[in-house]
Design a protein around this motif. Sequence first.
Motif, PDB file in Angstrom:
ATOM      1  N   ALA A 414     -74.785   6.490 -22.130  1.00  0.00           N
ATOM      2  CA  ALA A 414     -75.455   7.574 -22.855  1.00  0.00           C
ATOM      3  C   ALA A 414     -75.188   7.489 -24.350  1.00  0.00           C
ATOM      4  CB  ALA A 414     -75.009   8.928 -22.317  1.00  0.00           C
ATOM      5  N   GLU A 415     -73.973   7.084 -24.731  1.00  0.00           N
ATOM      6  CA  GLU A 415     -73.647   6.947 -26.148  1.00  0.00           C
ATOM      7  C   GLU A 415     -74.545   5.908 -26.813  1.00  0.00           C
ATOM      8  OE1 GLU A 415     -71.483   8.471 -28.352  1.00  0.00           O
ATOM      9  OE2 GLU A 415     -71.524   9.966 -26.742  1.00  0.00           O
ATOM     10  N   ILE A 416     -74.927   4.883 -26.064  1.00  0.00           N
ATOM     11  CA  ILE A 416     -75.824   3.859 -26.607  1.00  0.00           C
ATOM     12  C   ILE A 416     -77.263   4.364 -26.624  1.00  0.00           C
ATOM     13  CG2 ILE A 416     -76.685   1.501 -26.319  1.00  0.00           C
ATOM     14  CD1 ILE A 416     -74.041   0.896 -24.828  1.00  0.00           C
ATOM     15  N   LEU A 417     -77.693   4.956 -25.522  1.00  0.00           N
ATOM     16  CA  LEU A 417     -79.086   5.383 -25.404  1.00  0.00           C
ATOM     17  C   LEU A 417     -79.437   6.491 -26.382  1.00  0.00           C
ATOM     18  CD1 LEU A 417     -79.706   5.378 -21.532  1.00  0.00           C
ATOM     19  CD2 LEU A 417     -80.495   3.711 -23.225  1.00  0.00           C
ATOM     20  N   GLN A 418     -78.474   7.355 -26.733  1.00  0.00           N
ATOM     21  CA  GLN A 418     -78.811   8.454 -27.634  1.00  0.00           C
ATOM     22  C   GLN A 418     -79.180   7.955 -29.026  1.00  0.00           C
ATOM     23  OE1 GLN A 418     -76.803   9.790 -30.331  1.00  0.00           O
ATOM     24  NE2 GLN A 418     -75.203   8.233 -30.180  1.00  0.00           N
ATOM     25  N   ARG A 419     -78.908   6.689 -29.319  1.00  0.00           N
ATOM     26  CA  ARG A 419     -79.303   6.134 -30.609  1.00  0.00           C
ATOM     27  C   ARG A 419     -80.716   5.559 -30.585  1.00  0.00           C
ATOM     28  NH1 ARG A 419     -73.735   4.611 -30.445  1.00  0.00           N
ATOM     29  NH2 ARG A 419     -74.188   2.498 -29.699  1.00  0.00           N
ATOM     30  N   VAL A 420     -81.295   5.404 -29.389  1.00  0.00           N
ATOM     31  CA  VAL A 420     -82.631   4.815 -29.304  1.00  0.00           C
ATOM     32  C   VAL A 420     -83.636   5.715 -28.592  1.00  0.00           C
ATOM     33  CG1 VAL A 420     -81.735   2.458 -29.358  1.00  0.00           C
ATOM     34  CG2 VAL A 420     -82.119   3.558 -27.144  1.00  0.00           C
TER      35      VAL A 420
END
Length: 501
Positions: A414-420
């Motif tokens: 989720a930490e990665i996806l929230q940037r994209v």
Amino acid sequence: MSDLVQGYDPRTGEPIGDPVAESPGTEVDRIASAAAVAFPAWSAVAAADRAVVLEKVADALDAESELLVSTADGETALGAPRLTTELKRTTNQLRLFAEVLREGSYVEATLDSADPDIIPPRPVLRRVLRPLGTVAVFSASNFPFAFSVAGGDTASALASGCSVVVKAHSAHPATSRETARIVTDALREAGAPEGVFGIVYGTQAGVALVQHPAVRAVGFTGSTAGGRALFDLAQGRPDPIPFYGELGSVNPTVILPGAAAGEDIAAGFAASLTMGVGQFCTNPGLVFAPEDLVPALGEAVAATSGGAMLTERMCDSYTASTDALAASDLVSAVSTGERPDQAWAVAPRLFSVPVAVFEENVGKLTEEHFGPAALVVTYSSPAELHSALAKLPGSLTGTVHAAESDHAEAGAIAEILQRVAGRLIFNAWPTGVAVAWGQHHGGPWPATTNPLHTSVGATSIRRWVAPVTYQSWPDALLPPELRDANPLGIPRRVDGVLGVH
């Protein structure tokens, strides 16, 4: 003589209904100019009274639902059940914005008292969001009601106090004409100023509308190529204007190992993939899954049936792009669903690729196939996904399916996806966008042209307003939202404190 915009039945490929004349430049100018004349009177209408007008428009659309649904089904082949639900969503959007207007916080009223003792000294400052003017709204092909003539852009812009000129989508001219008739009549009967809402038809009319000096902002839902062309026009004007485009999205979905063991995961994926023949901006077109889940996903897709796409061009584009993917040496074909015997019908398709190959070819393998096609990116360990996910283009949604044993990994992803992605979904599928105060339907390019804003939900109204600060003005000359007594009783921030005061 004007060219004609003709509707077609996607099931047969044959013309349906009477064509609508394209709007020449003189007509675009007349309608946009009338909207600009109507704007001062409409923006001066009290928010509570605008709310009543929006509700009357919603009631009028509901009253003619049978005609609207049957007309739209003929031009889109989306089916009466889907279209009935979509029309109700559309009228509920109008009613939501009536609530937004009555609640009042959307104007972000902010009051600062004078303080001569700080550096620099502070005068009395009062800030409020005010409507921009005339908004151009471009209808979407895949939502003939909810993202079209009376859809969310129109509802939010009218709610803000802006006037609206819609550019009808050429795939459903008769539906657009009937919807516009109902909206126009309802606005007139409710006492809205003449010209506050208008509609134009044809590609060139849309270009002329973006370039018209009366237009102060644009809302668009459609293809990346079409949106980019109009965005460049809006920015290339002598006076550039905001362009809010919702464009392409692959909507990455990560299925973690614990969730992959679930009985319903493959069926849920196939249902989401093929909903509306895959013609949803939130279609799960990119799935990251354990390699041993691929057979189940393939069987689920093979058991589905496709359907007629909205236009012949979309059908041809889907067929060409998925055929090119199948011919690529980068991916493997997993399965294909049924193709109905209809003119512009397509079949669902599923492909797979190892995560290492995907990461080396992200640009080639993240192109949107607008339709019921998906690519499964296979992995052995979730840790293999992190660098690949970080390279994804902007998207409207990012989804994680996880069992309780996967929660630590789900949080990391989720930490990665929230940037994209603009909306993160847990243990559900991205298709379906609730109309609510907390909704965000946006994301980084190419999902939208401005990731700060949403095209669905209460805060979509922010696209059509801009702040104005009144410095040292007498209370009697201020807008009611900023007067000392707070006559509207709305939430305000006074000297930094938020409340109804």
